[in-house]
Every structure is written in structure tokens, then in C-alpha cells.
Design a protein around this motif. Structure first.
Motif, PDB file in Angstrom:
ATOM      1  N   TRP A 124       0.870  -1.171   0.000  1.00 61.81           N
ATOM      2  CA  TRP A 124       0.000   0.000   0.000  1.00 61.81           C
ATOM      3  C   TRP A 124       0.907   1.220   0.000  1.00 61.81           C
ATOM      4  O   TRP A 124       1.606   1.483   0.962  1.00 61.81           O
ATOM      5  CB  TRP A 124      -0.918   0.009   1.223  1.00 61.81           C
ATOM      6  CG  TRP A 124      -1.939  -1.086   1.187  1.00 61.81           C
ATOM      7  CD1 TRP A 124      -1.843  -2.319   1.756  1.00 61.81           C
ATOM      8  CD2 TRP A 124      -3.199  -1.034   0.521  1.00 61.81           C
ATOM      9  NE1 TRP A 124      -2.972  -3.055   1.478  1.00 61.81           N
ATOM     10  CE2 TRP A 124      -3.829  -2.285   0.728  1.00 61.81           C
ATOM     11  CE3 TRP A 124      -3.859  -0.070  -0.240  1.00 61.81           C
ATOM     12  CZ2 TRP A 124      -5.074  -2.588   0.208  1.00 61.81           C
ATOM     13  CZ3 TRP A 124      -5.105  -0.375  -0.745  1.00 61.81           C
ATOM     14  CH2 TRP A 124      -5.703  -1.615  -0.519  1.00 61.81           C
ATOM     15  N   ILE A 125       0.919   1.975  -1.098  1.00 62.64           N
ATOM     16  CA  ILE A 125       1.801   3.143  -1.178  1.00 62.64           C
ATOM     17  C   ILE A 125       1.094   4.417  -0.716  1.00 62.64           C
ATOM     18  O   ILE A 125       1.743   5.448  -0.553  1.00 62.64           O
ATOM     19  CB  ILE A 125       2.402   3.306  -2.590  1.00 62.64           C
ATOM     20  CG1 ILE A 125       1.329   3.405  -3.660  1.00 62.64           C
ATOM     21  CG2 ILE A 125       3.347   2.170  -2.893  1.00 62.64           C
ATOM     22  CD1 ILE A 125       1.880   3.629  -5.059  1.00 62.64           C
ATOM     23  N   SER A 126      -0.198   4.328  -0.510  1.00 58.06           N
ATOM     24  CA  SER A 126      -0.985   5.390   0.119  1.00 58.06           C
ATOM     25  C   SER A 126      -2.256   4.721   0.634  1.00 58.06           C
ATOM     26  O   SER A 126      -2.490   3.540   0.347  1.00 58.06           O
ATOM     27  CB  SER A 126      -1.282   6.528  -0.862  1.00 58.06           C
ATOM     28  OG  SER A 126      -2.341   6.212  -1.711  1.00 58.06           O
ATOM     29  N   PRO A 127      -3.091   5.425   1.387  1.00 61.03           N
ATOM     30  CA  PRO A 127      -4.288   4.782   1.935  1.00 61.03           C
ATOM     31  C   PRO A 127      -5.223   4.169   0.892  1.00 61.03           C
ATOM     32  O   PRO A 127      -5.957   3.236   1.203  1.00 61.03           O
ATOM     33  CB  PRO A 127      -4.998   5.916   2.685  1.00 61.03           C
ATOM     34  CG  PRO A 127      -3.905   6.858   3.044  1.00 61.03           C
ATOM     35  CD  PRO A 127      -2.923   6.792   1.912  1.00 61.03           C
ATOM     36  N   ASN A 128      -5.190   4.666  -0.345  1.00 59.16           N
ATOM     37  CA  ASN A 128      -6.090   4.103  -1.358  1.00 59.16           C
ATOM     38  C   ASN A 128      -5.381   3.632  -2.631  1.00 59.16           C
ATOM     39  O   ASN A 128      -6.029   3.358  -3.627  1.00 59.16           O
ATOM     40  CB  ASN A 128      -7.184   5.120  -1.711  1.00 59.16           C
ATOM     41  CG  ASN A 128      -6.624   6.347  -2.397  1.00 59.16           C
ATOM     42  OD1 ASN A 128      -5.465   6.692  -2.242  1.00 59.16           O
ATOM     43  ND2 ASN A 128      -7.462   7.001  -3.169  1.00 59.16           N
ATOM     44  N   GLU A 145      -0.199  -0.325 -10.436  1.00 58.55           N
ATOM     45  CA  GLU A 145      -0.893   0.358  -9.350  1.00 58.55           C
ATOM     46  C   GLU A 145      -2.388   0.370  -9.583  1.00 58.55           C
ATOM     47  O   GLU A 145      -2.845   0.518 -10.713  1.00 58.55           O
ATOM     48  CB  GLU A 145      -0.405   1.803  -9.223  1.00 58.55           C
ATOM     49  CG  GLU A 145       1.005   1.933  -8.747  1.00 58.55           C
ATOM     50  CD  GLU A 145       1.449   3.384  -8.606  1.00 58.55           C
ATOM     51  OE1 GLU A 145       0.615   4.297  -8.782  1.00 58.55           O
ATOM     52  OE2 GLU A 145       2.633   3.601  -8.335  1.00 58.55           O
ATOM     53  N   THR A 147      -5.937   2.177  -7.832  1.00 63.42           N
ATOM     54  CA  THR A 147      -6.518   3.115  -6.881  1.00 63.42           C
ATOM     55  C   THR A 147      -7.885   2.576  -6.505  1.00 63.42           C
ATOM     56  O   THR A 147      -8.713   2.296  -7.375  1.00 63.42           O
ATOM     57  CB  THR A 147      -6.659   4.523  -7.511  1.00 63.42           C
ATOM     58  OG1 THR A 147      -5.369   4.958  -7.945  1.00 63.42           O
ATOM     59  CG2 THR A 147      -7.218   5.509  -6.515  1.00 63.42           C
ATOM     60  N   GLU A 150     -11.292   3.687  -0.138  1.00 67.64           N
ATOM     61  CA  GLU A 150     -10.810   3.272   1.174  1.00 67.64           C
ATOM     62  C   GLU A 150     -11.823   2.405   1.915  1.00 67.64           C
ATOM     63  O   GLU A 150     -11.438   1.609   2.765  1.00 67.64           O
ATOM     64  CB  GLU A 150     -10.439   4.503   2.010  1.00 67.64           C
ATOM     65  CG  GLU A 150      -9.172   5.169   1.511  1.00 67.64           C
ATOM     66  CD  GLU A 150      -8.705   6.284   2.427  1.00 67.64           C
ATOM     67  OE1 GLU A 150      -8.568   6.032   3.641  1.00 67.64           O
ATOM     68  OE2 GLU A 150      -8.476   7.390   1.909  1.00 67.64           O
TER      69      GLU A 150
END
Length: 166
Positions: A124-128, A145, A147, A150
Motif C-alpha cells: 500500500w503506497i498510500s491509503p487508497n 498500481e 486506486t 478506502e
């Protein structure tokens, strides 16, 4: 250069390639398990390709009319070429409507399907945003990747953990 019954080798190759491409996309569409999570759809691209089908069908209709009237100098090749472009457009509609999703048997990203056995790791490179490291055909490593919302992160994590052997 004309071959057998006015078909050129190029037209025959185009037809075979188009049919193979379409059958591969239909196979991917039906055989890779039910959809767990649809991430995004390319409806804009699907509309573009639908417009493309309409144009190619009109051109095909015109070529068939000329052929029926016996004005067939090279028309057979036009007919086969138009059929290829229709196949190509249908294939791209299938791909654009299934842009990215997580399926029972793997992940489908931008027209390519990766079985869970091809997924080496994820992060997970960011929350979403989730990044998958996959074994690609010509590359030893490839990053993809997705997206996601959340709200479904837990469900996605559960499916991935169940299917990826780290």
C-alpha cells in the motif's frame, strides 16, 4: 498482390490476428473467476470504440454492396480488413469496460490479466493506492498500481492475503 480468390496474405493475416485477439479477450472475460472488486471502468474509451464499430460496419456494408454489384476489384481485401477492425474494436470495448479489477483468480489491469501466481508482492503506497509487483512476460519485474476506495480496503486486503503466497 492477390492470392487465392482475391485474398491477399496481409488480409488473411489480419483476419487471423483479429480473431485470435477477440477470442483471447473473451476467454479472459469468462474464465478468470468472478469479479471481487471493480476498481475503474473506461466508459469513455468504450464509447469511442463503439463509434469506431459503427464506422467500420458502415464501411463493411459499402464494400459488401460493391462486391454484390460485381465491382470487386480488391473489395474482398476491404471486406476482410473491415472485419479485422470490427474485431479490434470489440476487443477494445471488452478491455475498456474491464479496465481494472480484482478477480477470484487474479488481477485485471489495463487489458492484461495476471494470475495470483504471477503476483510476487504488493504494498500500500498510500491509503487508497496499492502497488503490485508482478512477473511480466518480457520483464523480470513490473509494477502495477490500482486506486481503490478506502471503504473496501479491508475486503481487498483479505482477498490478496488469501491468494498471494509471500
Amino acid at each position: 498482390m492477390s492470392g487465392f480468390y482475391g485474398f491477399s496474405i496481409f488480409a488473411i493475416v489480419l483476419f487471423i490476428l483479429g480473431t485470435r485477439m477477440l477470442l483471447k479477450d473473451l476467454y479472459t472475460f469468462y474464465i478468470h473467476g468472478k469479479s471481487i472488486l471493480k476498481v475503474e471502468k473506461g466508459i469513455g474509451l468504450a464509447i469511442f470504440w463503439l463509434g469506431s464499430i459503427i464506422v467500420w460496419c458502415l464501411l463493411l456494408r459499402q464494400s459488401v454492396k460493391l462486391y454484390v454489384r460485381h465491382e470487386n476489384n480488391g473489395i474482398i481485401n476491404n471486406i476482410v480488413t473491415n472485419i479485422f477492425w470490427i474485431e479490434f474494436s470489440v476487443s477494445n470495448i471488452i478491455k475498456s469496460l474491464r479496465s481494472s479489477e480484482i478477480r477470484e483468480n487474479g488481477i485485471y489491469i489495463l487489458g492484461d490479466f495476471y494470475k495470483w501466481s504471477k503476483v510476487k508482492s504488493y504494498n500500500w503506497i498510500s491509503p487508497n493506492i496499492i502497488e503490485f509487483k508482478v512477473k511480466a512476460f518480457f520483464k523480470s519485474n513490473s509494477s502495477l498500481e490500482l486506486t481503490i476506495n478506502e471503504e473496501v480496503k479491508g475486503e481487498v486486503e483479505e482477498v490478496i492475503q488469501k491468494n498471494i503466497e509471500l
